[in-house]
Design a protein around this motif. Structure first.
Motif, PDB file in Angstrom:
ATOM      1  N   LEU A   1      -3.781  -8.433   9.884  1.00 40.82           N
ATOM      2  CA  LEU A   1      -3.504  -7.365   8.944  1.00 40.82           C
ATOM      3  C   LEU A   1      -2.579  -7.263   8.457  1.00 40.82           C
ATOM      4  CD1 LEU A   1      -5.253  -4.454  11.076  1.00 40.82           C
ATOM      5  CD2 LEU A   1      -6.350  -5.569   9.280  1.00 40.82           C
ATOM      6  N   VAL A   2      -2.035  -7.212   6.744  1.00 42.99           N
ATOM      7  CA  VAL A   2      -1.482  -7.146   6.076  1.00 42.99           C
ATOM      8  C   VAL A   2      -0.683  -6.218   6.653  1.00 42.99           C
ATOM      9  CG1 VAL A   2      -2.192  -8.619   4.619  1.00 42.99           C
ATOM     10  CG2 VAL A   2      -2.269  -6.101   4.144  1.00 42.99           C
ATOM     11  N   PRO A   3       0.553  -5.900   6.352  1.00 39.73           N
ATOM     12  CA  PRO A   3       1.368  -4.473   6.966  1.00 39.73           C
ATOM     13  C   PRO A   3       0.833  -3.482   6.433  1.00 39.73           C
ATOM     14  CG  PRO A   3       3.056  -6.338   6.143  1.00 39.73           C
ATOM     15  CD  PRO A   3       1.831  -6.576   6.287  1.00 39.73           C
ATOM     16  N   THR A   4       0.471  -3.554   4.930  1.00 34.17           N
ATOM     17  CA  THR A   4      -0.578  -1.957   4.763  1.00 34.17           C
ATOM     18  C   THR A   4      -1.271  -1.537   5.679  1.00 34.17           C
ATOM     19  OG1 THR A   4       1.111  -2.620   2.629  1.00 34.17           O
ATOM     20  CG2 THR A   4      -0.623  -0.712   2.263  1.00 34.17           C
ATOM     21  N   SER A   5      -2.346  -2.684   5.722  1.00 39.66           N
ATOM     22  CA  SER A   5      -3.408  -2.130   6.406  1.00 39.66           C
ATOM     23  C   SER A   5      -3.292  -2.259   7.907  1.00 39.66           C
ATOM     24  CB  SER A   5      -4.629  -3.238   6.610  1.00 39.66           C
ATOM     25  OG  SER A   5      -5.073  -3.249   5.313  1.00 39.66           O
ATOM     26  N   LEU A   6      -2.130  -2.592   8.296  1.00 38.13           N
ATOM     27  CA  LEU A   6      -2.244  -2.636   9.733  1.00 38.13           C
ATOM     28  C   LEU A   6      -1.012  -0.993  10.146  1.00 38.13           C
ATOM     29  CD1 LEU A   6      -1.854  -2.916  12.823  1.00 38.13           C
ATOM     30  CD2 LEU A   6       0.900  -4.182  11.883  1.00 38.13           C
ATOM     31  N   SER A   7      -0.368  -0.481   8.375  1.00 38.22           N
ATOM     32  CA  SER A   7      -0.230   1.321   8.768  1.00 38.22           C
ATOM     33  C   SER A   7      -1.064   2.174   8.822  1.00 38.22           C
ATOM     34  CB  SER A   7       0.745   0.725   7.091  1.00 38.22           C
ATOM     35  OG  SER A   7       1.770   2.077   7.287  1.00 38.22           O
TER      36      SER A   7
END
Length: 73
Positions: A55-61
């Protein structure tokens, strides 16, 4: 077991597909915009017992926030 999280217009899509096929892994495709639907994403991960999720960092967040809020209920 790899969850395909990137759309086909991204470079990562090819890496996830080809890497999975070369290693003999199972590749699980999400429904359209499924990577943004956290309940659906969590159900898919659990149902398929996924071992790889890129996941990209935003999605992971968002996923971490969802999981954190879900456990407090």
């Amino acid at each position: 077991i790899v969850i395909q999280t990137c759309g086909c217009s991204f470079d990562e899509h090819i890496q996830q597909c080809m890497g999975s096929f070369m290693l003999g892994s199972t590749l699980v495709f999400l429904r359209p915009h499924g990577n943004l639907d956290m309940p659906y994403l969590c159900q898919t991960i659990e149902r398929n017992q996924a071992t790889v999720l890129d996941l990209v960092p935003t999605s992971l967040s968002y996923l971490c926030e969802f999981l954190n809020s879900d456990t407090k209920r």
